[in-house]
Design an enzyme around this catalytic site. Structure first.
Site, PDB file in Angstrom:
ATOM      1  N   TYR A 281      -9.002   3.130  -1.139  1.00  0.00           N
ATOM      2  CA  TYR A 281      -9.059   3.936   0.086  1.00  0.00           C
ATOM      3  C   TYR A 281     -10.443   3.914   0.720  1.00  0.00           C
ATOM      4  O   TYR A 281     -10.565   4.006   1.942  1.00  0.00           O
ATOM      5  CB  TYR A 281      -8.565   5.369  -0.177  1.00  0.00           C
ATOM      6  CG  TYR A 281      -7.053   5.399  -0.268  1.00  0.00           C
ATOM      7  CD1 TYR A 281      -6.271   5.333   0.889  1.00  0.00           C
ATOM      8  CD2 TYR A 281      -6.401   5.421  -1.492  1.00  0.00           C
ATOM      9  CE1 TYR A 281      -4.886   5.316   0.810  1.00  0.00           C
ATOM     10  CE2 TYR A 281      -5.017   5.404  -1.581  1.00  0.00           C
ATOM     11  CZ  TYR A 281      -4.263   5.346  -0.424  1.00  0.00           C
ATOM     12  OH  TYR A 281      -2.881   5.313  -0.489  1.00  0.00           O
TER      13      TYR A 281
ATOM     14  N   HIS B 177       1.722  11.081   7.033  1.00  0.00           N
ATOM     15  CA  HIS B 177       1.259  10.577   5.735  1.00  0.00           C
ATOM     16  C   HIS B 177      -0.220  10.848   5.483  1.00  0.00           C
ATOM     17  O   HIS B 177      -0.840  10.183   4.661  1.00  0.00           O
ATOM     18  CB  HIS B 177       1.565   9.074   5.624  1.00  0.00           C
ATOM     19  CG  HIS B 177       3.040   8.783   5.594  1.00  0.00           C
ATOM     20  ND1 HIS B 177       3.594   7.577   5.936  1.00  0.00           N
ATOM     21  CD2 HIS B 177       4.088   9.590   5.249  1.00  0.00           C
ATOM     22  CE1 HIS B 177       4.915   7.637   5.793  1.00  0.00           C
ATOM     23  NE2 HIS B 177       5.230   8.849   5.402  1.00  0.00           N
TER      24      HIS B 177
HETATM   25  P1  NAD Z   1       5.476  -1.242   7.898  1.00  0.00           P
HETATM   26  O1  NAD Z   1       4.337  -2.065   7.400  1.00  0.00           O
HETATM   27  O2  NAD Z   1       6.632  -0.984   6.995  1.00  0.00           O
HETATM   28  O3  NAD Z   1       6.075  -1.928   9.206  1.00  0.00           O
HETATM   29  C1  NAD Z   1       5.226  -2.406  10.215  1.00  0.00           C
HETATM   30  C2  NAD Z   1       6.055  -2.851  11.385  1.00  0.00           C
HETATM   31  O4  NAD Z   1       5.161  -3.209  12.417  1.00  0.00           O
HETATM   32  C3  NAD Z   1       6.950  -4.065  11.097  1.00  0.00           C
HETATM   33  O5  NAD Z   1       8.268  -3.803  11.555  1.00  0.00           O
HETATM   34  C4  NAD Z   1       6.285  -5.173  11.932  1.00  0.00           C
HETATM   35  O6  NAD Z   1       7.227  -6.100  12.473  1.00  0.00           O
HETATM   36  C5  NAD Z   1       5.623  -4.375  13.033  1.00  0.00           C
HETATM   37  N1  NAD Z   1       4.476  -5.006  13.668  1.00  0.00           N
HETATM   38  C6  NAD Z   1       3.595  -5.896  13.161  1.00  0.00           C
HETATM   39  N2  NAD Z   1       2.673  -6.225  14.084  1.00  0.00           N
HETATM   40  C7  NAD Z   1       3.005  -5.530  15.204  1.00  0.00           C
HETATM   41  C8  NAD Z   1       2.426  -5.436  16.491  1.00  0.00           C
HETATM   42  N3  NAD Z   1       1.332  -6.125  16.841  1.00  0.00           N
HETATM   43  N4  NAD Z   1       3.016  -4.626  17.404  1.00  0.00           N
HETATM   44  C9  NAD Z   1       4.137  -3.908  17.082  1.00  0.00           C
HETATM   45  N5  NAD Z   1       4.718  -3.971  15.877  1.00  0.00           N
HETATM   46  C10 NAD Z   1       4.153  -4.763  14.943  1.00  0.00           C
HETATM   47  O7  NAD Z   1       4.827   0.082   8.446  1.00  0.00           O
HETATM   48  P2  NAD Z   1       5.365   1.547   8.474  1.00  0.00           P
HETATM   49  O8  NAD Z   1       6.789   1.555   8.952  1.00  0.00           O
HETATM   50  O9  NAD Z   1       4.340   2.301   9.239  1.00  0.00           O
HETATM   51  O10 NAD Z   1       5.364   2.035   6.941  1.00  0.00           O
HETATM   52  C11 NAD Z   1       4.368   1.639   6.006  1.00  0.00           C
HETATM   53  C12 NAD Z   1       3.560   2.725   5.348  1.00  0.00           C
HETATM   54  O11 NAD Z   1       2.238   2.215   5.089  1.00  0.00           O
HETATM   55  C13 NAD Z   1       3.354   3.929   6.205  1.00  0.00           C
HETATM   56  O12 NAD Z   1       3.547   5.014   5.367  1.00  0.00           O
HETATM   57  C14 NAD Z   1       1.896   3.918   6.644  1.00  0.00           C
HETATM   58  O13 NAD Z   1       1.333   5.195   6.462  1.00  0.00           O
HETATM   59  C15 NAD Z   1       1.201   3.003   5.668  1.00  0.00           C
HETATM   60  N6  NAD Z   1       0.198   2.134   6.338  1.00  0.00           N
HETATM   61  C16 NAD Z   1      -0.671   2.678   7.261  1.00  0.00           C
HETATM   62  C17 NAD Z   1      -1.607   1.871   7.920  1.00  0.00           C
HETATM   63  C18 NAD Z   1      -2.539   2.500   8.930  1.00  0.00           C
HETATM   64  O14 NAD Z   1      -2.794   3.691   8.876  1.00  0.00           O
HETATM   65  N7  NAD Z   1      -3.059   1.742   9.917  1.00  0.00           N
HETATM   66  C19 NAD Z   1      -1.662   0.507   7.650  1.00  0.00           C
HETATM   67  C20 NAD Z   1      -0.772  -0.016   6.683  1.00  0.00           C
HETATM   68  C21 NAD Z   1       0.152   0.813   6.043  1.00  0.00           C
END
Ligand code: NAD
Length: 232
Positions: free
Chosen positions: A52, A103
């Site tokens: 983290y 989250h």
């Molecule tokens: P996920 O990773 O399951 O899904 C991501 C989605 O984003 C996919 O469907 C993908 O096709 C799409 N995607 C990829 N690039 C894109 C773009 N440029 N524009 C639009 N869509 C795009 O993510 P989730 O559904 O948020 O669930 C994953 C878990 O992981 C969550 O709980 C989240 O909190 C955590 N997470 C958070 C971060 C962050 O805070 N930035 C990053 C990674 C994971």
């Protein structure tokens, strides 16, 4: 008109923050079970904190992208609530005023025994042995896989009052968050912005197969043309 934006990791992908699903369950080279579960915390706190701390450093260096900005601009025309699964702070840094983090928030730490004791993370790092005021180890203020999602009830009630729900950058795979879509009223419009297919059990969903940075500004401009009374 009340617009609810429900965002996932994909909205921050173009800011350089990797999504979870697109990396095959390996989030920045780590197996999530080793770093984002209560079991991982019990087994190896140093590893969890390092994971983290690295993610936090990336967030600090990332900038909001055109999608975050267009979501903020919707507020000039509509009543807007953002519900995000993201732990980054890019919606806030783009200026969005109402952001519910399902989250948690990576820029905050909390006591590992009393979740009401919350702190800003100073210098971007939670050290092993950093303690809350009651003397217990500080942990990231994030919801790990297998933990309850305390903000879910608030999210349901926000979703119920949506006239329009925009789901952006979420695979709708992580529950209970993904179930939010089922709580909108039958009359509400549902837009999905994601370059990939996203399963959603609803007939009237409109899927815009674009990246967030192009899909959100396009949809925002359509909604403003169709519904905004500001400036008329
Ligand atoms: P996920 O990773 O399951 O899904 C991501 C989605 O984003 C996919 O469907 C993908 O096709 C799409 N995607 C990829 N690039 C894109 C773009 N440029 N524009 C639009 N869509 C795009 O993510 P989730 O559904 O948020 O669930 C994953 C878990 O992981 C969550 O709980 C989240 O909190 C955590 N997470 C958070 C971060 C962050 O805070 N930035 C990053 C990674 C994971």
């Amino acid at each position: 008109m009340h617009i609810v934006v429900f965002s996932g990791a994909g909205v921050s992908a173009e800011s350089g923050l990797r999504t979870f699903r697109d990396s095959d369950g390996l989030w920045e080279q780590y197996d999530v079970m080793d770093v984002a579960t209560p079991e991982a915390w019990e087994k190896d706190r140093e590893l969890v904190l390092r994971f983290y701390n690295e993610r936090r450093a990336q967030v600090i260096h990332a900038e909001p992208n055109a999608a975050h900005s267009a979501i903020r601009e919707l507020e000039d025309h509509f009543d807007v609530s953002v519900i995000t699964q993201n732990i980054d702070n890019l919606h806030e840094r783009a200026g969005s005023s109402t952001v519910l983090h399902l989250h948690g928030e990576i820029m905050k730490a909390r006591s590992s025994v009393d979740s009401s004791l919350l702190y800003d993370v100073k210098n971007g790092v939670i050290e092993l042995d950093a303690k809350c005021e009651k003397g217990s180890q500080l942990r990231p203020h994030v919801v790990w896989f297998g933990e309850a999602v305390p903000e879910m009830e608030s999210a349901y009630s926000i979703a119920q009052s949506a006239d329009v729900l925009i789901v952006v950058g979420s695979s709708l795979n992580v529950y209970p968050a993904a179930g939010l879509v089922q709580f909108i009223a039958p009359r509400a419009a549902l837009y999905i912005i994601d370059p990939k297919s996203v399963p959603v059990a609803r007939d009237n969903a409109i899927h815009i197969k674009e990246k967030a940075s192009t899909g959100i500004p396009m949809l925002a401009s359509d909604l403003i043309k169709k519904y905004s009374t500001a400036g008329r």
